[in-house]
Design an enzyme around this catalytic site. Structure first.
Site, short mmCIF file in Angstrom:
data_model
loop_
_atom_site.label_atom_id
_atom_site.label_comp_id
_atom_site.label_asym_id
_atom_site.label_seq_id
_atom_site.Cartn_x
_atom_site.Cartn_y
_atom_site.Cartn_z
N THR A 1 45.92 -7.48 34.32
CA THR A 1 46.31 -8.47 33.32
C THR A 1 46.32 -7.86 31.92
O THR A 1 45.47 -7.04 31.58
CB THR A 1 45.32 -9.65 33.37
OG1 THR A 1 45.29 -10.13 34.69
CG2 THR A 1 45.71 -10.77 32.43
N GLY B 1 37.31 -7.39 34.85
CA GLY B 1 35.86 -7.39 34.95
C GLY B 1 35.31 -5.97 34.96
O GLY B 1 35.84 -5.11 35.66
N GLU C 1 42.91 -14.29 39.63
CA GLU C 1 43.62 -13.89 40.85
C GLU C 1 44.80 -14.81 41.14
O GLU C 1 45.07 -15.17 42.30
CB GLU C 1 42.64 -13.88 42.04
CG GLU C 1 42.97 -12.84 43.08
CD GLU C 1 43.22 -11.46 42.50
OE1 GLU C 1 42.33 -10.93 41.82
OE2 GLU C 1 44.31 -10.91 42.72
C1 LIG Z 1 35.75 -14.88 39.32
C2 LIG Z 1 35.28 -13.57 39.69
C3 LIG Z 1 36.33 -12.57 40.14
C4 LIG Z 1 37.57 -12.55 39.34
C5 LIG Z 1 38.48 -11.43 39.80
C6 LIG Z 1 39.82 -11.59 39.26
C7 LIG Z 1 40.72 -10.63 39.37
C8 LIG Z 1 42.09 -10.84 38.87
O1 LIG Z 1 42.42 -11.87 38.34
S1 LIG Z 1 43.16 -9.53 39.09
C9 LIG Z 1 44.72 -10.10 38.47
C10 LIG Z 1 45.35 -11.10 39.38
N1 LIG Z 1 46.67 -11.42 38.95
C11 LIG Z 1 47.47 -12.21 39.62
O2 LIG Z 1 47.10 -12.73 40.65
C12 LIG Z 1 48.87 -12.36 39.08
C13 LIG Z 1 49.61 -13.54 39.63
N2 LIG Z 1 51.04 -13.29 39.73
C14 LIG Z 1 51.66 -12.80 40.87
O3 LIG Z 1 51.01 -12.52 41.85
C15 LIG Z 1 53.17 -12.66 40.94
O4 LIG Z 1 53.73 -12.09 39.87
C16 LIG Z 1 53.83 -14.01 41.31
C17 LIG Z 1 53.25 -14.48 42.64
C18 LIG Z 1 53.59 -15.06 40.24
C19 LIG Z 1 55.36 -13.84 41.59
O5 LIG Z 1 55.99 -13.45 40.49
P1 LIG Z 1 57.60 -13.49 40.37
O6 LIG Z 1 57.86 -12.51 39.34
O7 LIG Z 1 58.13 -14.85 40.17
O8 LIG Z 1 58.16 -13.05 41.73
P2 LIG Z 1 58.40 -11.64 42.27
O9 LIG Z 1 59.73 -11.20 41.88
O10 LIG Z 1 57.26 -10.81 41.86
O11 LIG Z 1 58.42 -11.98 43.79
C20 LIG Z 1 59.60 -12.18 44.53
C21 LIG Z 1 59.28 -12.45 45.97
O12 LIG Z 1 58.05 -11.84 46.39
C22 LIG Z 1 57.14 -12.81 46.86
N3 LIG Z 1 55.77 -12.42 46.50
C23 LIG Z 1 55.16 -12.50 45.31
N4 LIG Z 1 53.91 -12.02 45.41
C24 LIG Z 1 53.76 -11.61 46.68
C25 LIG Z 1 52.69 -11.03 47.39
N5 LIG Z 1 51.50 -10.80 46.80
N6 LIG Z 1 52.86 -10.73 48.69
C26 LIG Z 1 54.01 -11.00 49.31
N7 LIG Z 1 55.09 -11.56 48.69
C27 LIG Z 1 54.94 -11.86 47.40
C28 LIG Z 1 57.58 -14.06 46.14
O13 LIG Z 1 57.10 -15.19 46.81
C29 LIG Z 1 59.06 -13.91 46.22
O14 LIG Z 1 59.47 -14.16 47.55
P3 LIG Z 1 60.93 -14.67 47.87
O15 LIG Z 1 60.88 -16.14 47.69
O16 LIG Z 1 61.11 -14.31 49.32
O17 LIG Z 1 61.89 -14.02 46.96
C1 LIG Z 2 36.99 -14.94 34.90
C2 LIG Z 2 38.25 -14.15 34.95
C3 LIG Z 2 38.23 -12.89 35.50
C4 LIG Z 2 39.40 -12.12 35.53
N1 LIG Z 2 39.34 -10.86 36.03
C5 LIG Z 2 40.45 -10.08 36.00
C6 LIG Z 2 40.40 -8.73 36.47
O1 LIG Z 2 39.36 -8.25 36.93
N2 LIG Z 2 41.51 -7.99 36.41
C7 LIG Z 2 42.69 -8.49 35.91
O2 LIG Z 2 43.67 -7.76 35.88
N3 LIG Z 2 42.76 -9.76 35.46
C8 LIG Z 2 41.68 -10.57 35.49
N4 LIG Z 2 41.75 -11.86 35.05
C9 LIG Z 2 43.02 -12.39 34.54
C10 LIG Z 2 43.65 -13.41 35.48
O3 LIG Z 2 44.16 -12.80 36.62
C11 LIG Z 2 44.76 -14.17 34.74
O4 LIG Z 2 44.18 -14.85 33.65
C12 LIG Z 2 45.44 -15.13 35.69
O5 LIG Z 2 46.23 -14.43 36.63
C13 LIG Z 2 46.32 -16.16 34.95
O6 LIG Z 2 47.28 -15.53 34.17
P1 LIG Z 2 47.48 -15.90 32.62
O7 LIG Z 2 46.17 -15.77 31.95
O8 LIG Z 2 48.62 -15.10 32.15
O9 LIG Z 2 47.86 -17.43 32.62
P2 LIG Z 2 49.24 -18.05 32.17
O10 LIG Z 2 50.29 -17.65 33.14
O11 LIG Z 2 49.51 -17.76 30.74
O12 LIG Z 2 48.93 -19.59 32.40
C14 LIG Z 2 48.97 -20.58 31.37
C15 LIG Z 2 49.69 -21.84 31.92
O13 LIG Z 2 51.05 -21.53 32.16
C16 LIG Z 2 51.43 -22.02 33.44
N5 LIG Z 2 52.47 -21.16 34.03
C17 LIG Z 2 52.63 -19.83 33.91
N6 LIG Z 2 53.67 -19.40 34.63
C18 LIG Z 2 54.19 -20.49 35.23
C19 LIG Z 2 55.27 -20.69 36.14
N7 LIG Z 2 56.02 -19.69 36.58
N8 LIG Z 2 55.52 -21.95 36.57
C20 LIG Z 2 54.75 -22.98 36.14
N9 LIG Z 2 53.71 -22.84 35.30
C21 LIG Z 2 53.42 -21.62 34.84
C22 LIG Z 2 50.15 -21.98 34.27
O14 LIG Z 2 50.22 -22.88 35.35
C23 LIG Z 2 49.11 -22.37 33.23
O15 LIG Z 2 49.05 -23.79 33.17
C24 LIG Z 2 40.61 -12.65 35.01
C25 LIG Z 2 40.62 -13.94 34.47
C26 LIG Z 2 39.46 -14.69 34.44
C27 LIG Z 2 39.50 -16.06 33.84
#
Ligand SMILES: CCCCC/C=C/C(=O)SCCNC(=O)CCNC(=O)[C@H](O)C(C)(C)COP(=O)(O)OP(=O)(O)OC[C@H]1O[C@@H](n2cnc3c(N)ncnc32)[C@H](O)[C@@H]1OP(=O)(O)O
Ligand SMILES: Cc1cc2nc3c(=O)[nH]c(=O)nc-3n(C[C@H](O)[C@H](O)[C@H](O)COP(=O)(O)OP(=O)(O)OC[C@H]3O[C@@H](n4cnc5c(N)ncnc54)[C@H](O)[C@@H]3O)c2cc1C
Length: 572
Positions: free
Chosen positions: A53, A92, A335
């Site tokens: 992120t 994190g 996530e």
């Molecule tokens: C609380 C303690 C622990 C905290 C730990 C936290 C860690 C983190 O937060 S790490 C960071 C996590 N970040 C995310 O999860 C990001 C979320 N965003 C996404 O995963 C993707 O960008 C998306 C799912 C929002 C999709 O983006 P988009 O750009 O609209 O679509 P794409 O062109 O990327 O995808 C087209 C196609 O691919 C399918 N797809 C998307 N993701 C996946 C996947 N992981 N595996 C398989 N397929 C995937 C998507 O559904 C599309 O499918 P079609 O409809 O067939 O085209």
């Molecule tokens: C406690 C914590 C730990 C984390 N740890 C990690 C880590 O270890 N590594 C890492 O890489 N990241 C980490 N993150 C980041 C986290 O993965 C992102 O904050 C998360 O994926 C959400 O993305 P964003 O912040 O860009 O939210 P945004 O996308 O900006 O969301 C804001 C609003 O916009 C809306 N929105 C956005 N896109 C769309 C759409 N396409 N359609 C409809 N609505 C939409 C959402 O629903 C939401 O209401 C962490 C976050 C937290 C809070």
């Protein structure tokens, strides 16, 4: 390990090392790369963060701005943060703990961008822990919870890493800069799918903790009179208290069982993917995204219900419930933000619905979409029968998916672009996807309780809990079931009275059901949820340890209150 660490509130610097950094090496590195980094990570000879992120983008991974530009003359990648918004933000352990990070960056080679890929980057010296040249690091500051975890920021100023530091299990860049495509472009996201799956278990564990606290406390707490002159009853005797707590207790069990399914499904589909069969990837993604979103949202709400069910003491940190809520709130956003994740599930469902309309027989978790009849047959249903309840949830989900998909098709037929039709139907789509996941959780719960063989009485109590969970869902969403006449008003009334009966039936087993989660006091960290029930003595001890109680007269008295009082008295 993942769930155990998240029980600590996701709250220590090394959490992400275990739940994201090490699994990313396991899933995305070649065998050679694993030899280099996996053991170091497993032995904690290096500590890693998962840096994806950025300040400007979390959800839209394709929009990330960090670049990894291949330089064939030195066979290195140049990692760069070109803008303020490209600063890695949130990972994190990134702020102060980690000395390595897997960095998600846009891969450029031979002048072309190939989208986000993962790179192993050393960020701090292994000798003195100072940031490596070109790397700026820091902590992002206090958060709602998890403040023991140094969620951090990172900026890269043309930092050079060897070509071999691109995680190349799927996509590759050859020494001359040739890009070799992965079998699926989404394999770079496989670690997110894995982690979302683990969040289902974390949600179950958090809700199990909250219900353990609230149910135990509700047996210690006595309040009011049920009948004049009689002793005050345990608050768990009030039906309204049972109605607050037992659906959460049932949901905790439902989510444990869903997490078992998720783990098994992840293992089997990734096993097939290892052999080159990518056909299960879309369903795995849709299921993990939907379950993550649904279970974490219900958990966060459920924990707050438990807090309120503990009255005033629930609001105190002594209860452990505010911390649990903060942890669950993080699971809703991290996530993959929950709305965004549910829309991914909806996307899959709309595709499946179209395939079903075209005559394809659907399988797996969406099989019911082709099996359920659009025109309902109303009748007197036996609302205490699990098969009837499962069928009702499937009918509701199939109707809502069909309705959302048809609405979208209608908008497109009127000339709207697909993307605009999607946006204007997205509330319907979210509700349909939630109904699908809810239906999956109910069916999986019902199937799981039928497999309980150890003890007839255990199966009986789990069956009651499953009925309670399903009946609660029907009464909470009655409109969805009534809309096309699948259930009648009489069915809903029957569901309500069966639900009341189930509350009374679960009551004698409620404490045993939470004790069965086997959550040690050290894990619960709750004065209200103590196993020995000695709440009041320990509440008093806990309060005595408040920092404000270190001295009898607090220094603020001498500094502010005393002069203020003196001057007020002088004016009299
Ligand atoms: C609380 C303690 C622990 C905290 C730990 C936290 C860690 C983190 O937060 S790490 C960071 C996590 N970040 C995310 O999860 C990001 C979320 N965003 C996404 O995963 C993707 O960008 C998306 C799912 C929002 C999709 O983006 P988009 O750009 O609209 O679509 P794409 O062109 O990327 O995808 C087209 C196609 O691919 C399918 N797809 C998307 N993701 C996946 C996947 N992981 N595996 C398989 N397929 C995937 C998507 O559904 C599309 O499918 P079609 O409809 O067939 O085209
Ligand atoms: C406690 C914590 C730990 C984390 N740890 C990690 C880590 O270890 N590594 C890492 O890489 N990241 C980490 N993150 C980041 C986290 O993965 C992102 O904050 C998360 O994926 C959400 O993305 P964003 O912040 O860009 O939210 P945004 O996308 O900006 O969301 C804001 C609003 O916009 C809306 N929105 C956005 N896109 C769309 C759409 N396409 N359609 C409809 N609505 C939409 C959402 O629903 C939401 O209401 C962490 C976050 C937290 C809070």
């Amino acid at each position: 390990m993942a769930a155990a660490l998240q029980t600590l509130g996701g709250g220590i610097g090394i959490t992400l090392h275990w739940i994201a950094f090490t699994p990313t090496i396991e899933q995305q590195a070649t065998e050679e790369q694993k030899k280099k980094w996996l053991k170091l990570a497993q032995d904690v000879a290096i500590v890693g963060a998962y840096a994806q992120t950025e300040m400007g983008h979390g959800t839209f991974v394709r929009g990330l701005e960090t670049t990894a530009t291949y330089d064939p003359s030195t066979q290195e990648f140049v990692i760069n943060s070109p803008t303020l918004t490209s600063t890695k933000w949130w990972p994190g352990g990134l702020g102060k703990t980690a000395n390595h990070a897997t960095v998600m960056a846009q891969l450029y080679t031979r002048g072309k961008c190939y989208g986000p890929h993962n790179f192993m980057v050393q960020i701090r010296s292994l000798e003195n822990h100072q940031p490596c040249p070109g790397v700026t690091l820091g902590d992002i500051g206090p958060k709602m919870e998890s403040n023991g975890n140094d969620n951090g920021f990172a900026r890269f100023d043309h930092v050079r890493i060897p070509r071999e530091n691109m995680l190349m299990k799927f996509a590759r860049v050859e020494a001359d800069g040739t890009y070799v495509q992965p079998p699926s472009s989404k394999l770079a996201y496989s670690n997110m799918v894995y982690l979302r799956g683990t969040f289902v278990m974390s949600a179950a564990q958090a809700l199990a903790s909250a219900t353990t606290i609230a149910v135990r406390y509700s047996c210690v707490r006595r309040q009011s009179e049920m009948k004049p002159g009689e002793p005050e009853p345990q608050i768990l005797e009030y039906q309204t208290q049972q109605y607050k707590l037992f659906p959460q207790l049932a949901a905790a069990y439902a989510f444990w069982f869903a997490s078992w399914f998720m783990t098994q499904q992840h293992g089997s589909i990734t096993g097939s993917m290892e052999k080159g069969d990518m056909s299960g990837l879309a369903e795995l993604h849709a299921l993990s995204a939907g379950l993550k979103s649904y279970t974490t949202a219900v958990t966060a709400r459920g924990i707050d219900v438990c807090r309120m069910a503990c009255g005033g003491h629930g609001y105190s940190h002594a209860s452990g419930l505010p911390a649990l809520f903060g942890g669950a709130a993080a699971l809703c956003t991290a996530e993959g933000e929950n709305t965004v994740m549910m829309l991914q599930t909806a996307r899959y469902l709309v595709k499946c619905f179209a395939q079903s309309q075209a005559g394809k027989r659907l399988t797996g978790t969406v099989a019911y979409l082709s099996a359920v009849q659009p025109s309902p047959v109303a009748g007197n249903r036996n609302m205490s029968d699990l098969g009837t309840l499962v069928a009702a949830f499937q009918h509701r989900a199939a109707r809502m998916v069909r309705h959302a998909a048809m609405q979208m098709q209608g908008e497109m037929q009127k000339g709207k672009a697909r993307e605009d039709a999607w946006n204007s139907c997205s509330v319907l789509l979210i509700k349909a996807a939630e109904a699908h996941v809810h239906s999956f959780v109910v069916r999986n719960f019902a199937e799981t309780v039928q497999t309980v063989e150890v003890d007839e009485s255990v199966r009986a109590v789990l069956t009651s809990l499953c009925q309670l969970y399903s009946l609660y869902g029907i009464t909470e969403h009655a409109g969805d079931f009534l809309k096309d006449g699948y259930l009648t008003g009489r069915d809903i009334d029957a569901a309500s009275s069966h639900l009341s009966a189930m509350l009374a039936r679960v009551r004698p087993d409620a404490v045993a059901l939470v004790d069965a989660f086997d959550l040690h006091d050290k894990i619960l960290r709750s004065v209200l949820g103590r196993y020995d029930g000695r709440v009041y003595e320990h509440l008093y001890e806990w309060a005595k340890k408040s920092p404000l109680n270190k001295s009898e007269v607090h220094e603020s008295y001498y500094k502010y209150l005393q002069p203020f009082l003196k001057s007020n008295r002088a004016k009299l």
